[in-house]
Design a protein around this motif. Sequence first.
Motif, short mmCIF file in Angstrom:
data_model
loop_
_atom_site.label_atom_id
_atom_site.label_comp_id
_atom_site.label_asym_id
_atom_site.label_seq_id
_atom_site.Cartn_x
_atom_site.Cartn_y
_atom_site.Cartn_z
N THR A 298 0.91 -1.10 -0.09
CA THR A 298 -0.07 0.08 0.01
C THR A 298 0.69 1.32 -0.06
O THR A 298 2.10 1.12 0.59
N THR A 299 0.28 2.43 -0.61
CA THR A 299 0.96 3.54 -0.53
C THR A 299 0.29 4.74 0.04
O THR A 299 -0.85 4.53 -0.04
N PHE A 300 1.05 5.82 0.50
CA PHE A 300 0.42 6.94 1.03
C PHE A 300 1.45 8.19 0.78
O PHE A 300 2.50 7.92 0.65
N ASP A 301 0.74 9.20 0.53
CA ASP A 301 1.43 10.35 0.03
C ASP A 301 1.71 11.59 1.23
O ASP A 301 0.80 11.82 1.92
N LEU A 302 3.03 11.82 1.65
CA LEU A 302 3.36 13.02 2.41
C LEU A 302 3.58 14.34 1.98
O LEU A 302 4.12 15.04 2.46
N ALA B 190 6.53 12.57 10.97
CA ALA B 190 5.63 11.65 10.47
C ALA B 190 5.69 10.31 11.47
O ALA B 190 6.93 10.02 11.93
N GLN B 191 4.66 9.83 11.90
CA GLN B 191 4.69 8.49 12.53
C GLN B 191 3.38 7.91 12.20
O GLN B 191 2.24 8.43 11.96
N ALA C 250 4.47 0.57 16.11
CA ALA C 250 4.81 1.86 15.86
C ALA C 250 5.69 2.30 14.82
O ALA C 250 6.97 1.49 15.10
N VAL C 251 5.70 3.08 14.08
CA VAL C 251 6.87 3.48 13.01
C VAL C 251 7.01 4.93 13.15
O VAL C 251 5.97 5.58 12.93
N THR C 252 8.33 5.23 13.57
CA THR C 252 8.32 6.85 13.88
C THR C 252 9.71 7.32 13.10
O THR C 252 10.06 8.55 13.06
N SER C 253 10.32 6.66 12.16
CA SER C 253 11.37 7.08 11.22
C SER C 253 11.17 6.29 10.03
O SER C 253 10.62 5.23 9.60
N GLY C 254 12.23 6.73 8.79
CA GLY C 254 12.15 6.14 7.55
C GLY C 254 11.17 6.75 6.72
O GLY C 254 11.34 6.13 5.42
N PHE C 255 10.55 7.86 6.90
CA PHE C 255 9.53 8.17 6.13
C PHE C 255 10.25 9.25 4.97
O PHE C 255 11.47 9.90 5.51
N ARG C 256 9.72 9.52 4.02
CA ARG C 256 10.39 10.53 2.97
C ARG C 256 9.31 11.34 2.24
O ARG C 256 8.09 10.94 2.43
N THR D 266 -0.07 10.49 11.50
CA THR D 266 -0.08 11.74 11.61
C THR D 266 1.46 12.25 11.05
O THR D 266 2.44 11.61 11.24
N ALA D 267 1.37 13.60 10.91
CA ALA D 267 2.75 14.34 10.63
C ALA D 267 2.25 15.70 10.60
O ALA D 267 1.21 16.22 10.07
N ALA D 268 3.26 16.63 10.99
CA ALA D 268 2.97 18.04 10.58
C ALA D 268 3.21 18.57 9.37
O ALA D 268 3.88 18.11 8.35
N LEU D 269 2.27 19.79 9.11
CA LEU D 269 2.45 20.24 7.87
C LEU D 269 3.80 20.78 7.40
O LEU D 269 4.56 21.23 8.26
#
Length: 222
Positions: free
Chosen positions: A101-105, A113-114, A149-155, A185-188
Motif C-alpha cells: 500500500t502507498t500513502f503520500d506525504l 511523521a509517525q 509503531a513506526v517513527t522514522s524512515g519516511f520521505r 500523523t505528520a506536521a504540515l
Amino acid sequence: MRMRRRSGVLVPILAALALSLGGGRAAAAPITTLYSTGVNATGALLPNGAADPHYTVSPGSGPFVIGNPAGVGWVGNTSTSQWISPAVNTSAGAGPFTYTTTFDLTGFDPTTAQVSGRWSSDNEARMFLNGNLAATDPFPGWTSLVNFAVTSGFRPGPNTLTFAVPNGSGGGDGPTGLQVNIAGTAALAPLATVPEPSTLALLGVGGLALAGWRRRRGRSRE
C-alpha cells in the motif's frame, strides 16, 4: 508620558507582525491517504469478498475481504479494519505473499511523521517502510492483533508499506491473510517564506508606526 503612550501603540503592532511571520512548530495532522485493510475511501468496512482498493498482493489477485475470519481460526475483524487474502476462501497456496500500500506525504514534514496501529497475519509477517524493516508479527500471528509503531524512515512525497507474509513450505498449505489497522500523523510542511498580502500590509503599518515614533522621539529631544 506622551512618548510612553505612543511607543505603547508600537509594541502590539510589532508583536502581531512577529506572530504573522510564524516561527512556531506546526501541529500534527492526519495522513489521509493511509488506509487500514478492508475499507473503502471513506474508511467504511467493505462487504465480504470485495476487492480492497488500497492494497495489492503478489502473487494473486484482489486482495479480497474475509468477512468471517473466525471460520479459519483468525482473530476477529474490527470496526475499522478487516482481514484480506489473495483468495476469497483464504486458500491461496504456499506463498510467500507480498501486500503493498502507498500513502503520500506531499505537503507534510516527513521528519515528523509517525504511523501506528495493530496488525495480524497468517503467518509470521514482516512489515517494511520504503524497503526498511519496520515491524515483525510473531508466530502464530493470526491469533491476536499486535501493536506496532513506526517513527522514522519516511520521505517526502509517496511512501510505500509492504507486508511479506509466508504461508509455510507446502503447496497445499492452509489459510493465508493479513489484517492491518493503521493510522498516521505528520506536521504540515513549512510554508514558503514569501509573506502573504496580509503580512505585507501589517509589515507596512509596523514600519510606518516605527518611523513616526522615531520622528516624534527626535523632536522631543530638540
